[in-house]
Design an enzyme around this catalytic site. Structure first.
Site, PDB file in Angstrom:
ATOM      1  N   HIS A 511      18.853 -38.403 -14.721  1.00 31.90           N
ATOM      2  CA  HIS A 511      19.743 -37.733 -15.229  1.00 31.90           C
ATOM      3  C   HIS A 511      19.317 -36.632 -16.368  1.00 31.90           C
ATOM      4  CE1 HIS A 511      23.820 -37.589 -17.651  1.00 31.90           C
ATOM      5  NE2 HIS A 511      22.993 -37.130 -18.552  1.00 31.90           N
ATOM      6  N   GLU A 512      18.390 -36.969 -17.189  1.00 32.38           N
ATOM      7  CA  GLU A 512      17.922 -35.882 -18.174  1.00 32.38           C
ATOM      8  C   GLU A 512      17.323 -34.869 -17.310  1.00 32.38           C
ATOM      9  OE1 GLU A 512      19.006 -35.621 -20.920  1.00 32.38           O
ATOM     10  OE2 GLU A 512      19.938 -37.665 -21.236  1.00 32.38           O
ATOM     11  N   HIS A 515      19.413 -32.267 -16.269  1.00 28.59           N
ATOM     12  CA  HIS A 515      19.598 -31.217 -17.219  1.00 28.59           C
ATOM     13  C   HIS A 515      18.476 -30.345 -17.347  1.00 28.59           C
ATOM     14  CE1 HIS A 515      23.156 -32.939 -19.186  1.00 28.59           C
ATOM     15  NE2 HIS A 515      22.725 -33.921 -19.366  1.00 28.59           N
ATOM     16  N   HIS A 518      18.693 -27.614 -14.480  1.00 30.99           N
ATOM     17  CA  HIS A 518      19.715 -26.710 -15.058  1.00 30.99           C
ATOM     18  C   HIS A 518      18.974 -25.539 -15.932  1.00 30.99           C
ATOM     19  CE1 HIS A 518      24.173 -26.191 -16.240  1.00 30.99           C
ATOM     20  NE2 HIS A 518      23.543 -25.248 -15.370  1.00 30.99           N
TER      21      HIS A 518
HETATM   22 ZN   LIG Z   1      23.593 -35.798 -20.042  1.00 36.24          ZN
END
Ligand SMILES: [Zn+2]
Length: 729
Positions: A511-512, A515, A518
């Protein structure tokens, strides 16, 4: 715009994830930032005063002392304001080049100082740093106002905005003009002097009440703890929890009794274990009514007034409701759209919760319980159903998830397969704490493209959960490449022991890193539109999307290897993990949607609506939205919904669900187009991950996906609906 986003802070909120490998300790001889706080450094010696000469302009944490932050922030604000005033006072008529370009370039010192400051106060704070935070927070807020309410500056912005269609701007520059203009308007730049004064008063009252709410709730939650005088009432609690309850009572000078302190959610962890039904009911009610006992800690009058103030603020700014104001610059754009989306989840979520309730009732009946399932019974019997259906022993799983292996052969491997990235650890880049690791990231053609830091282990001076942010933001205008980091709170192993993760930890790591991608793929001209600087109901899309690769069979087989035996995980265990992920999904979704609909209920009230009675209003909303299941109460009741009354998630709680929809629908595109291929990864990077906020987000998504997002994949992925035949994941 001037990088005001820095003053808003907080890009991403998530679960808890990433930990570190056993050999990091030896392999990280990097200098540390935890050097003793130097006496206030002179301007010449302050390392923030000039751009860093390290690779990627990485902050020189080996030279930064605690005493350097405050003078750099103060001087940063002074310089930034001087730059802004120069732009505003420019005698030449406003043009894009003499207004927007210098605004984007302004505040360099403040940026450097704040990005590093936010990083260390989040991940490695101290009393001295917290003091600086407290002193600077109101000054930073005033700094922000001084820019947004600078009338001369806004007149230039507005003049350019009004001519935007005739200026032949490239699409990104046009987007910058539109986003900046709306930010000013949203913050009251267009109001008359009287209305500005009125808005300021309302803002002040709201912020006072919001702080009051937080303080009242804190006191109410503390006072709401359940105390019992007979240990028999706590039968079923594990020994350690019982001892903790005795200690909690002692701490309250209630020696010889047992106290169960309240957690912030409606459901309480002890409800899973308590055998005595009357105690369960008492604990549940203590939670449910915590802030509704009358007297000083009752929050109802406070939230009723906050709701009114927000409706009034919205009306002043020309919006029918607070939610309409807050959603205008979000992907969903209107409250109606967000509410429609959630109402589409309600039938599947409540139907699934109904099935789970039937399973639970069956267990109760088998045990001759002789009662009908209530909210305070759910956790206990659901746990029994879980054990019977798919018992998973964490200790059996963890040896397959050694941190460094998950990072390099799972997270990095997926990024290599999809995007062609490669990673090389660097030991020469200074870090803020010795546990932090740094990797240089190389693009598909071998060019160096970013730095990635990870700070995975729990520390007492680190905030809870996991998050991603930037130390340097990408911008072709500024000539900067991204420096990003992930922080988590994994348990640090004893020296010489491997760091073993739970599967939830593994998911958090993916998940992290979503980011982080991105941020690293950002390829934009203007820093304020770069990377993860997007709307709240979009920013969790790349991260939740990246979670999907953790369970991709090819990726999973590549990292889920026993650290001792080097054997892959047996298929039976893999299947169990998969099935267990859908456990209790009806309950989980229903309590979230109920809370999110309450948020929207409160924030779609028009300014002329009569003041609401909190309890009655709450019941009306849940009934109207057909989500008032007695055995699945909202995750937060209005009177203790800290996210929306105290933490800035007002009219924004739906974003968690919305981005889940995007992540699952987006992953469906990959499944429809051949799955994990470089071509698919490159296309996603080009059209979404590199674009930041340079396009309308709904349009960006649609252009990439080929259609509007659909809620169907989410319902299937989250176990709320069966997959159609032949489409098993
Ligand atoms: Zn998040």
């Amino acid at each position: 715009m001037p990088r005001l986003r820095l003053l808003v802070i907080a890009t991403s909120i998530a679960m808890a994830a990433c930990s570190q490998s056993s050999n990091d300790n030896q392999s990280t001889p990097a200098p540390t930032a935890s050097a003793p706080a130097a006496s206030a450094s002179t301007a010449q010696a302050n390392p923030f005063f000039a751009a860093s000469t390290l690779p990627f302009q990485a902050p020189p944490f080996d030279k930064i002392h605690e005493g350097d932050y405050q003078p750099a922030i103060e001087e940063g604000m002074r310089q930034h304001l001087a730059e802004i005033e120069k732009i505003a006072d420019n005698p030449e008529s406003p043009t894009f080049d003499n207004t927007f370009i210098p605004m984007e370039k302004s505040g360099a010192l403040l940026d450097r100082a704040m990005l590093a400051f936010d990083t260390v106060t989040g991940a490695n704070t101290s009393d001295a740093l917290q003091k600086v935070q407290e002193t600077e927070a109101p000054r930073l807020a005033a700094h922000r106002d001084a820019i947004y309410l600078n009338d001369k500056l806004f007149q230039r912005v507005e003049a350019i905005y009004n001519q935007r269609d005739t200026l032949k701007l490239d699409p990104e520059s046009l987007r910058l003009v539109e986003v900046t203009y709306k930010d000013f308007v949203h913050n009251g730049a267009k109001l008359s002097a009287d209305d500005k004064a009125r808005l300021k008063d309302l803002n002040k009252e709201e912020s006072t009440l919001s702080t009051q709410f937080t303080n009242k709730l804190l006191a109410a939650t503390k006072a709401g703890a359940l105390t019992v005088d007979d240990a028999a009432k706590l039968k079923g609690l594990p020994e350690g929890d019982l001892a903790a309850a005795a200690q909690a009572a002692k701490d309250r000078k209630l020696d010889g009794k047992w106290t169960l302190p309240l957690q912030n959610t409606t459901q309480q962890p002890a409800l899973k274990d308590l055998d005595d039904r009357a105690t369960r009911e008492a604990l549940f009610k203590a939670s449910w009514d915590r802030a509704e006992h009358g007297g000083d800690n009752d929050t109802r009058a406070t939230i009723e007034r906050i709701a009114q103030i927000r409706a009034e603020q919205a009306k002043l700014l020309g919006y029918p409701t607070f939610a309409a104001w807050k959603l205008e610059d979000q992907m969903a754009k209107t409250p109606e759209r967000a509410i429609d989306f959630m109402q589409n989840l309600v039938p599947a979520a409540t139907a699934r919760a109904g099935k789970e309730a039937a399973d639970i009732q069956q267990v109760i009946d088998q045990q001759h319980g002789g009662f009908k399932l209530a909210a305070w019974d759910w956790q206990r019997y659901a746990e029994q159903v879980r054990k019977a259906k798919y018992d998973l022993d964490e200790n059996q799983i963890k040896p397959y998830f050694e941190l460094d292996n998950v990072l390099q052969n799972g997270v990095f491997y997926a990024a290599n397969q999809l995007y062609g990235l490669t990673f090389k650890e660097r030991h020469d880049i200074p870090v803020w704490q010795p546990d932090v690791r740094v990797f240089e990231v190389f693009d598909k053609d071998g060019t160096s493209m970013a730095l990635f830091y990870c700070d995975y282990f729990k520390r007492d001076n680190k905030g809870g959960g996991a998050w991603m942010s930037n130390l340097v933001e990408q911008s072709t205008l500024l000539g900067t490449k991204p420096v990003v980091f992930n922080v988590a709170n994994f348990t640090k192993p004893a020296p010489g022991q491997p760091a073993l993760l739970s599967f939830d930890d593994v998911i958090t790591m993916f998940h992290e890193f979503g980011h982080a991608l991105h941020g690293m793929f950002a390829d934009t001209k203007y820093p304020s539109l770069s990377g993860a600087n997007t709307a709240r109901d979009f920013v969790e899309f790349p991260s939740q999307f990246n979670e999907h690769w953790a369970t991709n069979p090819k990726v999973f087989a590549h990292y889920a290897i026993n650290y001792k035996t080097h054997e892959p995980m047996p298929q039976a265990l893999v299947d169990k993990i998969k099935q267990a992920r859908h456990f209790n999904s009806g309950y989980d979704m229903t309590e979230l949607v109920a809370a999110a609909l309450l948020d929207m209920g409160w924030h779609t009230l028009p300014a002329d609506a009569p003041k609401k009675d909190a309890d009655k209003f709450e019941m009306d909303v849940l009934t109207k939205d057909k989500i008032n299941l007695s055995y699945v109460p909202p995750r937060y009741r209005s009177s203790y919904f800290q996210h929306i009354w105290g933490n800035g998630y007002a009219a924004g709680y739906y974003a968690y669900l919305w981005t889940q929809m995007l992540a699952d629908d987006g992953f469906e595109w990959f499944k429809e187009n051949g799955g994990m291929t470089r071509a698919n990864g490159d296309r996603f990077r080009k059209m979404v991950l590199s674009r930041g906020n340079t396009e309308d987000l709904a349009e960006m998504y649609k252009a990439w996906r080929g259609k509007e997002p659909s809620v169907e994949p989410m319902l299937i992925d989250r176990g709320l609906k069966d997959a159609p035949e032949g489409n098993e994941k």
